[in-house]
Design an enzyme around this catalytic site. Structure first.
Site, PDB file in Angstrom:
ATOM      1  N   LYS A  11       3.217  -6.709 -10.090  1.00 51.05           N
ATOM      2  CA  LYS A  11       3.576  -4.856 -10.447  1.00 51.05           C
ATOM      3  C   LYS A  11       4.523  -4.611 -11.458  1.00 51.05           C
ATOM      4  O   LYS A  11       5.855  -4.777 -11.283  1.00 51.05           O
ATOM      5  CB  LYS A  11       4.420  -4.433  -8.711  1.00 51.05           C
TER       6      LYS A  11
HETATM    7  N1  PMP Z   1      -0.930  -0.094  -5.181  1.00 53.20           N
HETATM    8  C1  PMP Z   1      -0.018  -0.052  -6.402  1.00 53.20           C
HETATM    9  C2  PMP Z   1      -0.847   0.679  -7.626  1.00 53.20           C
HETATM   10  C3  PMP Z   1       1.103  -0.050  -5.678  1.00 53.20           C
HETATM   11  O1  PMP Z   1       2.068   1.019  -7.145  1.00 53.20           O
HETATM   12  C4  PMP Z   1       1.685   0.000  -4.377  1.00 53.20           C
HETATM   13  C5  PMP Z   1       2.994   0.273  -4.366  1.00 53.20           C
HETATM   14  N2  PMP Z   1       3.825  -0.521  -4.281  1.00 53.20           N
HETATM   15  C6  PMP Z   1       0.372  -0.334  -3.548  1.00 53.20           C
HETATM   16  C7  PMP Z   1      -0.462  -0.634  -3.804  1.00 53.20           C
HETATM   17  C8  PMP Z   1       0.875  -0.439  -2.055  1.00 53.20           C
HETATM   18  O2  PMP Z   1       2.013  -1.745  -2.551  1.00 53.20           O
HETATM   19  P1  PMP Z   1       3.132  -1.878  -0.391  1.00 53.20           P
HETATM   20  O3  PMP Z   1       2.228  -1.656   0.398  1.00 53.20           O
HETATM   21  O4  PMP Z   1       3.326  -3.179  -0.805  1.00 53.20           O
HETATM   22  O5  PMP Z   1       4.005  -0.682  -1.293  1.00 53.20           O
END
Ligand code: PMP
Length: 305
Positions: free
Chosen positions: A157
């Site tokens: 991320k």
């Molecule tokens: N894809 C992206 C690009 C994101 O930024 C997020 C948010 N974190 C998600 C998917 C969803 O991930 P999560 O369920 O871990 O928040």
């Protein structure tokens, strides 16, 4: 009790307004940071905040540093402990969003991950719905392709990668939509600008596989488990753009968006134009789980107080 806003900055819990970086900070120029987003849900009856899958979030954050070769030496439990202390000292009694990020903090030039100091900062916001979960989101397939794992590792991320998300989100909003859906570099469906995507066809719950340049969402992983427990067949596979136009149900998942149903893709109505029965079942259970109302899922929650 009034909330005292604190942040974690340069190894200490400090008043939020004094957590400030120099304009020369390395990560600010180059996007060389990795971050997380974690929700805490306030349960009024129990007068407590439940933080959703915080250990998994910190494990993913540290995996992001590993992928990027950012030197950082705390373990997930240490980060959980710091976060709990931060929430407690602030005295929150409401729904919160926790944003930790590990950034290259030196005041140096030249984009790189080696030979540059990294630090963690954590701040907290009060946050209810970030996008509408109840009335159906209008979406469009973005003209921007989702960054490919061969350019910026998509399992990380990474802050810099969110330039891609910002382009797609702005394009969608400027075209009268709520959110964008990315195709990957192969032209297959990937995910939203900051959320994973699920589709229902013929009673099966389908989501693009981990090889579709998606972020491995913690909400996505949770929904796959919830659906299996509800005896819904789940499939992780490639999804074509045209399937979005003829599917029965479509929804986003993510920490920010939670579980939000999609009513329209590229001006085509999804299913009946109303929330679908599988989406509704999963969404209802999800909200009960995160607020601490489902005993068998308490393993995913850490209580603050
Ligand atoms: N894809 C992206 C690009 C994101 O930024 C997020 C948010 N974190 C998600 C998917 C969803 O991930 P999560 O369920 O871990 O928040």
């Amino acid at each position: 009790m009034e909330v005292k806003k604190y942040s974690y900055f340069e190894g200490k819990i400090v008043p939020a307004e004094s957590a400030k970086v120099s304009i020369q900070t390395h990560a600010l120029q180059y996007g060389t940071a990795v971050f997380g987003g974690i929700r805490g849900y306030y349960n009024k009856d129990q007068d407590n905040i439940f933080i959703f899958r915080i250990h998994d979030h910190y494990t993913r954050l540290l995996n992001s540093t590993k992928i990027m070769q950012i030197q950082f030496d705390k373990n997930p439990q240490e980060l959980v402990d710091i976060t709990l202390q931060l929430v407690r000292e602030s005295g929150y009694k409401e729904n919160i969003y926790i944003r930790p990020y590990i950034y290259t903090s030196s005041l140096q030039l030249s984009p790189r991950f080696h030979d540059v100091k990294a630090d963690i900062a954590i701040y907290i916001l009060q946050l209810n719905d970030y996008m509408d979960t109840q009335s159906g989101l209008k979406t469009m397939v973005s003209s921007w392709r989702r960054i490919d794992d061969t350019s910026i590792p998509t399992f990380s991320k990474a802050s810099g990668g969110y330039v891609n998300s910002a382009l797609a989100k702005s394009e969608a909003v400027q075209n009268g939509c709520d959110e964008a859906i990315f195709l990957d570099s192969r032209g297959l469906v990937s995910e939203g600008s900051a959320e994973n995507l699920f589709m229902v066809r013929d009673g099966k719950l389908i989501t693009p596989s981990l090889a579709s340049s998606i972020l491995e969402g913690i909400t996505r992983k949770s929904i796959l488990e919830i659906a299996k427990n509800l005896n819904i067949e789940v499939v992780e596979r490639d999804v074509s753009r045209s399937e979005l136009y003829i599917c029965d149900e479509l929804f986003f998942s993510g920490t920010g968006v939670q579980v939000a149903w999609i009513s329209e893709v590229d001006r085509r109505v999804v299913g009946t134009g109303k929330i679908g029965s599988i989406t509704e079942m999963i969404q209802k259970l999800f909200f009960k789980i995160v607020t601490g109302e489902e005993k068998e899922y308490m393993k995913w929650l850490v209580s603050v107080y």
